[in-house]
Write a protein that holds these residues in place. Structure first.
Motif, PDB file in Angstrom:
ATOM      1  N   LEU A   1      29.326  27.012  44.249  1.00 19.06           N
ATOM      2  CA  LEU A   1      29.440  26.094  45.375  1.00 19.06           C
ATOM      3  C   LEU A   1      30.742  26.274  46.166  1.00 19.06           C
ATOM      4  CD1 LEU A   1      27.425  23.984  46.333  1.00 19.06           C
ATOM      5  CD2 LEU A   1      28.905  22.227  45.306  1.00 19.06           C
ATOM      6  N   VAL A   2      31.870  26.279  45.445  1.00 22.34           N
ATOM      7  CA  VAL A   2      33.160  26.391  46.138  1.00 22.34           C
ATOM      8  C   VAL A   2      33.232  27.705  46.895  1.00 22.34           C
ATOM      9  CG1 VAL A   2      35.667  26.439  45.852  1.00 22.34           C
ATOM     10  CG2 VAL A   2      34.278  24.938  44.406  1.00 22.34           C
ATOM     11  N   PHE A   3      32.799  28.793  46.232  1.00 26.08           N
ATOM     12  CA  PHE A   3      32.834  30.122  46.861  1.00 26.08           C
ATOM     13  C   PHE A   3      32.032  30.133  48.154  1.00 26.08           C
ATOM     14  CE2 PHE A   3      30.907  34.247  47.666  1.00 26.08           C
ATOM     15  CZ  PHE A   3      31.995  35.100  47.641  1.00 26.08           C
ATOM     16  N   ASP A   4      30.830  29.556  48.096  1.00 22.80           N
ATOM     17  CA  ASP A   4      29.945  29.592  49.261  1.00 22.80           C
ATOM     18  C   ASP A   4      30.530  28.851  50.453  1.00 22.80           C
ATOM     19  OD1 ASP A   4      28.142  31.154  48.035  1.00 22.80           O
ATOM     20  OD2 ASP A   4      26.763  29.544  47.456  1.00 22.80           O
ATOM     21  N   ASN A   5      31.415  27.861  50.193  1.00 20.49           N
ATOM     22  CA  ASN A   5      31.985  27.095  51.295  1.00 20.49           C
ATOM     23  C   ASN A   5      33.377  27.562  51.699  1.00 20.49           C
ATOM     24  OD1 ASN A   5      29.777  25.280  51.669  1.00 20.49           O
ATOM     25  ND2 ASN A   5      30.324  24.391  49.699  1.00 20.49           N
ATOM     26  N   LEU A   6      33.826  28.683  51.102  1.00 24.25           N
ATOM     27  CA  LEU A   6      35.140  29.216  51.470  1.00 24.25           C
ATOM     28  C   LEU A   6      35.071  29.798  52.878  1.00 24.25           C
ATOM     29  CD1 LEU A   6      36.369  31.273  48.354  1.00 24.25           C
ATOM     30  CD2 LEU A   6      37.385  29.186  49.255  1.00 24.25           C
TER      31      LEU A   6
END
Lengths: 106, 209
Positions: free
Chosen positions: B130-135
């Protein structure tokens, strides 16, 4: 007996001098010192920002050459291996430099 | 060639060629250099395009762990080099012991890598999380390249460790001797290459802030 000995020479091993343990240890000490140097420059010298990228890569390259020359026996091998590595290295580095020059001039 | 017409060479009965084996290994190492070289070009271009993002993201990495692993690999490189000296001097027992130290270093390296990766994955930074996808784009590229390049390098560590295990086995069986140690040399060359690539990965990902 003599011909057997000759045959062994043809295998290419006998011509190699045996590298001493001491020389390997000195190589390691040199590599560790260079590592300490890069880490120190990066951690304590962050105000030298632009300089540190170039220095880090320069020190890494010195380390790589030390590994290739001493640990990978280029020092004692036929010069052909050194030449081959140089050709690959120069080709690659010139591509890197040309690419960045191309990028920076647009 | 069963129909060879009585042609024979007066040789010693074996067809080893240490020089040719070494040349083969070096040619393979050049292809490895170009494989990682291509990835370094990608890294350089994305870094030029996303300068600030790469700078910020590199602070996420643990310099202490990276430095520790660098030292581990350098020491293991020395023990491999020394194991060749030992086998050349006919000391198989010492050669095996030094190779075991190298193997131990490979395990230590992978354990540290495991903790590093787990911390990143815990923060959701692995591609697809999740965090990666929103970077933002730049940070995303940094972590994608971080995982791909250190992952490919870790794969090389595993292959190198297997190779060294084979060398230990064959030395113990007496198949590698002071007269015949090409495999030890070639495994050593491979291991040094793995070290050499880490020498560049370490400053590029961990140090260049």
């Amino acid at each position: 007996m003599n011909t057997i000995k000759q045959n062994h020479n043809d295998q290419g091993h006998e011509e190699h001098p045996i590298v001493s343990y001491r020389e390997h240890l000195s190589t390691l000490v040199a590599l560790l010192l260079l590592t300490v140097m890069t880490v120190a420059i990066s951690v304590f010298g962050s105000n030298l920002r632009t300089l540190s990228v170039a220095t880090a890569l320069l020190i890494a390259s010195v380390k790589a050459l030390v590994v290739a020359y001493y640990f990978m026996h280029l020092k004692y091998d036929k010069k052909l291996y050194t030449w081959l590595l140089l050709i690959v290295g120069v080709l690659f580095v010139s591509f890197l430099i040309l690419t960045s020059i191309e990028f920076l001039n647009r | 060639m069963e129909h060879s017409s009585g042609f024979s060479l007066p040789n010693s009965g074996h067809n080893r060629d240490a020089e040719a084996s070494k040349m083969g290994m070096w040619l393979f190492l050049f292809t490895e250099l170009l494989l990682f070289g291509g990835l370094f070009v990608v890294y350089m271009v994305y870094r030029l395009l996303n300068h600030e993002a790469f700078l910020l993201s590199s602070f996420e990495l643990n310099v202490t762990m990276g430095t520790f692993n660098t030292v581990v690999l350098l020491v293991s490189s020395m023990t491999v080099a020394m194991s060749i000296t030992a086998i050349q001097k006919g000391n198989a027992a010492l050669s095996i012991r030094l190779l075991f130290v190298t193997l131990g270093a490979a395990v230590v390296f992978m354990v540290v890598k495991y903790f590093e990766w787990s911390a990143k994955i815990h923060h959701g930074l692995f591609p697809g999380q999740l965090v990666f996808d929103n970077l933002p784009k730049g940070e995303g590229l940094f972590f994608f390249l971080y995982f791909f390049m250190t992952g490919l390098h870790a794969l090389h560590i595993i292959i190198g460790a297997v190779l060294i295990a084979v060398v230990i086995y064959r030395t113990r069986k007496g198949l590698i001797t002071a007269e015949k140690y090409t495999l030890t040399e070639n495994a050593g060359l491979y291991w040094h290459l793995v070290d050499l690539i880490w020498i560049y990965l370490f400053p590029l990902f961990y140090l260049i802030h």
